[in-house]
Design a protein around this motif. Sequence first.
Motif, PDB file in Angstrom:
ATOM      1  N   GLU A 151       0.829  -1.211   0.000  1.00  0.00           N
ATOM      2  CA  GLU A 151       0.000   0.000   0.000  1.00  0.00           C
ATOM      3  C   GLU A 151       0.862   1.261   0.000  1.00  0.00           C
ATOM      4  N   ARG A 175       3.963   1.515  -1.145  1.00  0.00           N
ATOM      5  CA  ARG A 175       4.592   1.619  -2.467  1.00  0.00           C
ATOM      6  C   ARG A 175       3.605   2.156  -3.500  1.00  0.00           C
ATOM      7  N   MET A 176       2.349   1.684  -3.419  1.00  0.00           N
ATOM      8  CA  MET A 176       1.333   2.137  -4.358  1.00  0.00           C
ATOM      9  C   MET A 176       1.097   3.645  -4.195  1.00  0.00           C
ATOM     10  N   ARG A 177       0.991   4.092  -2.952  1.00  0.00           N
ATOM     11  CA  ARG A 177       0.761   5.522  -2.709  1.00  0.00           C
ATOM     12  C   ARG A 177       1.958   6.368  -3.126  1.00  0.00           C
ATOM     13  N   ASN A 206       4.103   5.636  -5.456  1.00  0.00           N
ATOM     14  CA  ASN A 206       4.100   5.669  -6.924  1.00  0.00           C
ATOM     15  C   ASN A 206       3.058   6.656  -7.443  1.00  0.00           C
ATOM     16  N   LYS A 207       1.891   6.684  -6.806  1.00  0.00           N
ATOM     17  CA  LYS A 207       0.830   7.612  -7.214  1.00  0.00           C
ATOM     18  C   LYS A 207       1.280   9.055  -7.005  1.00  0.00           C
TER      19      LYS A 207
END
Length: 139
Positions: free
Chosen positions: A84, A86-88, A90-91
């Motif tokens: 989560e 890493r996803m944020r 990246n976003k």
Amino acid sequence: MIRYVYITLILLMLGCTRKTKITEPALARVGSSVLTVKEARANIPSHIIKKDSIKAFQTYRDEWIDQQLLIQEAYRLRINKEPEVRMRLNKITDDYLAKAAQNFIISDLNKDLSISDAEARAYYQENKDSFVLEERYIR
């Protein structure tokens, strides 16, 4: 033997003439991270520095140290590896890059864009109907 003496002399001369890099004074160090005076000055709003520069630098330094400690703890706990997070990250990176690209393109286009007063007046005269308010303006 003479060859070694010459090599040693050359190395000594090179070592003595090498310019040392003068670095900016550090306000704080946390691990391998360094907060310089220049970096702090760039991040503290000028109106705050004008009020009380010493307090402004101390406050910024203390907040920077706290943040660096938290960041280092996050890396130690490997929070940066969680899906989560890493996803944020990246976003956030993608959003920032998109905005930077947009700003670059707009500023590049604006270099060649110039509208004279005469052109603006002519456009207004031709399109007066578009500038009429549908409702009464009340203050």
